[in-house]
Scaffold this motif. Structure first.
Motif, PDB file in Angstrom:
ATOM      1  N   GLN A   1       0.833  -1.208   0.000  1.00 23.46           N
ATOM      2  CA  GLN A   1       0.000   0.000   0.000  1.00 23.46           C
ATOM      3  C   GLN A   1       0.870   1.262   0.000  1.00 23.46           C
ATOM      4  OE1 GLN A   1      -2.966  -0.247   3.131  1.00 23.46           O
ATOM      5  NE2 GLN A   1      -3.383  -2.390   2.626  1.00 23.46           N
ATOM      6  N   ASP A   2       1.965   1.230   0.748  1.00 26.42           N
ATOM      7  CA  ASP A   2       2.883   2.377   0.719  1.00 26.42           C
ATOM      8  C   ASP A   2       3.511   2.539  -0.660  1.00 26.42           C
ATOM      9  OD1 ASP A   2       2.359   3.028   3.317  1.00 26.42           O
ATOM     10  OD2 ASP A   2       4.444   2.902   4.008  1.00 26.42           O
TER      11      ASP A   2
ATOM     12  N   PHE B   1       3.271   5.749  -3.017  1.00 31.69           N
ATOM     13  CA  PHE B   1       4.491   6.373  -3.539  1.00 31.69           C
ATOM     14  C   PHE B   1       4.418   6.525  -5.056  1.00 31.69           C
ATOM     15  CE2 PHE B   1       8.413   5.075  -5.749  1.00 31.69           C
ATOM     16  CZ  PHE B   1       9.195   6.190  -5.539  1.00 31.69           C
ATOM     17  N   ALA B   2       4.095   5.431  -5.771  1.00 33.22           N
ATOM     18  CA  ALA B   2       4.084   5.454  -7.235  1.00 33.22           C
ATOM     19  C   ALA B   2       3.047   6.433  -7.777  1.00 33.22           C
ATOM     20  CB  ALA B   2       3.813   4.051  -7.767  1.00 33.22           C
ATOM     21  N   ARG B   3       1.913   6.523  -7.117  1.00 30.11           N
ATOM     22  CA  ARG B   3       0.864   7.433  -7.572  1.00 30.11           C
ATOM     23  C   ARG B   3       1.196   8.888  -7.238  1.00 30.11           C
ATOM     24  NH1 ARG B   3      -2.663   5.367  -4.691  1.00 30.11           N
ATOM     25  NH2 ARG B   3      -2.750   6.881  -2.971  1.00 30.11           N
TER      26      ARG B   3
ATOM     27  N   ASN C   1       7.886  17.363 -12.661  1.00 27.41           N
ATOM     28  CA  ASN C   1       8.102  16.610 -13.903  1.00 27.41           C
ATOM     29  C   ASN C   1       8.873  15.346 -13.545  1.00 27.41           C
ATOM     30  OD1 ASN C   1       8.589  15.613 -16.437  1.00 27.41           O
ATOM     31  ND2 ASN C   1       9.898  17.305 -17.109  1.00 27.41           N
ATOM     32  N   ALA C   2       8.162  14.329 -13.082  1.00 25.25           N
ATOM     33  CA  ALA C   2       8.813  13.121 -12.566  1.00 25.25           C
ATOM     34  C   ALA C   2       9.572  12.350 -13.636  1.00 25.25           C
ATOM     35  CB  ALA C   2       7.774  12.212 -11.917  1.00 25.25           C
TER      36      ALA C   2
ATOM     37  N   VAL D   1       8.396  -0.328 -10.409  1.00 32.75           N
ATOM     38  CA  VAL D   1       7.365  -0.411  -9.372  1.00 32.75           C
ATOM     39  C   VAL D   1       6.681  -1.775  -9.410  1.00 32.75           C
ATOM     40  CG1 VAL D   1       5.144   0.513  -8.605  1.00 32.75           C
ATOM     41  CG2 VAL D   1       6.982   2.082  -9.263  1.00 32.75           C
ATOM     42  N   THR D   2       6.337  -2.241 -10.605  1.00 37.91           N
ATOM     43  CA  THR D   2       5.678  -3.542 -10.744  1.00 37.91           C
ATOM     44  C   THR D   2       6.567  -4.674 -10.245  1.00 37.91           C
ATOM     45  OG1 THR D   2       4.402  -2.763 -12.648  1.00 37.91           O
ATOM     46  CG2 THR D   2       4.635  -5.144 -12.387  1.00 37.91           C
ATOM     47  N   GLU D   3       7.850  -4.609 -10.588  1.00 35.49           N
ATOM     48  CA  GLU D   3       8.784  -5.656 -10.175  1.00 35.49           C
ATOM     49  C   GLU D   3       8.980  -5.654  -8.664  1.00 35.49           C
ATOM     50  OE1 GLU D   3      11.594  -8.786 -10.349  1.00 35.49           O
ATOM     51  OE2 GLU D   3       9.956  -8.117 -11.650  1.00 35.49           O
TER      52      GLU D   3
END
Length: 535
Positions: A150-151, A155-157, A165-166, A179-181
């Motif tokens: 959940q954290d 973080f990713a969102r 400008n990430a 993030v997925t990995e």
């Protein structure tokens, strides 16, 4: 601007929600069981920083108000206040500032105004629950995989939504893949590894103000290491580790120091100069959580070093960690017997001294607290002593509000016709001159005749800065992110380089010498050059 403590003090303003005219040392503070309390969320609108999400955790304990005001610019403690009728008056601290929130209140809402030196605005909050207990927001890594996921999702969102400008350096597909990995492998990782991998993704965004902060109670080993040309030396130790003071660090947990440093670079800002990245990696050498999170050690509390003494004799040393906040509060033994000027008074943001034999005023400019008063006192000393040289040392300047530096220091110095001449005004810069410090150094270069001496600044002048922060929901780790792009160099390389580079050696450091200041004091301006400003 990142760490730009105009914004940090000014919305320290937010936290230092000042209404100083309504506050006095004689004001009575206290609260009763029926007075407003709870957990509130809402917005504050600042003249300087615009709209900001804020929360207020307000407790009544022992007849006094306490709690914290949480803003994107930091968390600020409530130190007192009172409620009467439908009004609420709260005291806050923000660094050196103290202020109040002056608001009307009902059972569910708090609405009012704040003001702080240079800033003012409105705040509107709604109660969403009971007050949270003292220490509720202390960062923790003691989470199960479900809460870490959940954290990670937060973080990713949020870092994408909040950063200016990430994907200025990191491609979006790679970010999503990382993030997925990490989410896929969460069940097989310990908490230090989760932190390290999440922070690595944040650092791949590239700018030096975007990262996940290390908790204050993380394990700290009792040594500090610095790189000198081709070797790493132990420059300071806590009591009990004196044997390794001054020794050359060869391996950490049997891995060569070069290999370890390469691994540590993963947790440094990928798009900044290598010198800044290496300086941050050096600090990680003594952080047990980082070493464990990168699988450089099997435990976060102990590490085995191999070192070499001055005779070249190799020896091993087992270092045991203490809490970082304990280490920061403990006395450290440095390798030199006498501190050079630039390392003296480490707890002071701005101090100065007249060196009569050199007819020079030396000023250590590390921070921006009370700069208007301190800069005026410096200029008064210059007026009294009429020095031949003025040295502004910014090697330890880690940021603040660059507009304060421009207004109270750079512009007044520019008007000193006797000193704003080439060979009479010097600005010292280094790898760790950062954020607002970097900006002011660039302004000294373009607006005055200062000669820049030292080493190239590690942060890029044209970069994403103006840091803000939010908390991850379960670990409460502080996620920092940049909200604005700044440009301080109009042409040429994106770097703030000195006019004269002077690199301290290990021999200099050990002896407590400062070759940069020595160079400045020896410098003799030519009559032709001293009358001209730099183009």
């Amino acid at each position: 601007m990142a760490h730009m403590v105009v914004r940090v003090l000014a919305l320290s303003a937010l936290a230092a929600t000042l209404h100083t005219q309504s506050t006095s040392a004689q004001e009575v503070h206290g609260c009763q069981p029926g007075d407003p309390k709870g957990y509130f969320t809402g917005t504050a609108t600042s003249q300087l920083s615009g709209p900001l999400e804020v929360s207020l955790n307000l407790r009544c304990a022992g007849g006094r108000y306490e709690g914290e005001l949480v803003t994107p610019l930091g968390t600020f403690p409530i130190t007192g206040g009172r409620a009467d009728s439908s009004h609420l008056h709260l005291l806050f601290t923000a660094g050196p500032d103290v202020g109040t929130l002056d608001a009307t209140s009902s059972a569910d809402t708090v609405r009012g105004r704040f003001a702080v030196s240079g800033d003012s605005g409105v705040i509107a909050l709604r109660r969403v629950g009971e007050a949270r207990p003292d220490g509720w927001d202390i960062p923790t890594l003691d989470l199960d995989a479900a809460r870490w996921r959940q954290d990670l999702a937060f973080f990713a969102r949020e870092i994408v939504a909040r950063h200016s400008n990430a994907f200025h350096s990191l491609p979006r597909p790679r970010f999503d893949s990382l993030v997925t990995e990490l989410d896929r492998r969460m069940d097989s990782l310990n908490s230090d590894q989760v932190y390290a991998e999440m922070d690595q993704i944040a650092n791949l965004i590239g700018d030096a103000h975007t990262f996940i902060a290390i908790p204050d109670d993380s394990p700290q080993f009792p040594f500090r290491v610095r790189h000198f040309v081709t070797e790493y030396r132990v420059i300071a130790v806590l009591r009990g580790s004196e044997r390794i003071l001054g020794a050359r660090l060869l391996t950490l947990q049997d891995q060569p120091i070069a290999v370890v440093m390469h691994r540590l670079l993963a947790l440094t800002p990928a798009d900044e100069h290598l010198s800044l990245r290496q300086a941050r990696a050096e600090s990680f050498l003594s952080m047990g959580m980082i070493l464990h999170g990168l699988d450089l050690t099997s435990a976060r509390e102990v590490v085995t070093l191999t070192l070499a003494d001055d005779a070249g004799q190799h020896f091993s040393f087992d270092a045991h960690a203490v809490s970082k906040n304990v280490a920061d509060a403990s006395p450290w033994t440095c390798v030199f017997d006498s501190r050079p000027l630039y390392l003296q008074h480490p707890d002071q943001a701005f101090w100065y001294r007249y060196l009569p034999e050199a007819r020079t005023v030396y000023c250590s400019f590390r921070g921006y607290d009370s700069l208007s008063t301190r800069a005026a006192d410096l200029l008064a000393l210059v007026e009294r002593t009429r020095p031949d040289k003025l040295v502004i040392d910014m090697r330890g300047n880690g940021g603040g509000d660059y507009t304060l530096g421009l207004h109270y220091l750079i512009e007044p110095i520019r008007n000193l016709s006797g000193l704003d001449r080439r060979g009479h005004l010097f600005v010292v810069i280094g790898t760790n001159t950062f954020s607002a410090g970097m900006a002011n150094a660039a302004q000294f270069r373009t607006r005055t005749a200062a000669i820049m001496v030292g080493q190239t600044i590690g942060e890029k002048p044209n970069s994403y800065q103006e840091a803000r922060e939010t908390r991850l929901p379960h670990s409460h780790l502080r996620m920092r992110y940049s909200t604005r792009y700044y440009r301080f160099v109009d042409r040429g390389q994106n770097a703030a380089r000195p006019d004269y580079e002077v690199v301290p050696t290990w021999a200099d450091y050990r002896a407590g010498r400062d070759p940069v200041l020595d160079w400045i004091l020896r410098y003799t301006p030519t009559p032709a050059a001293s009358g001209r400003k730099k183009p």
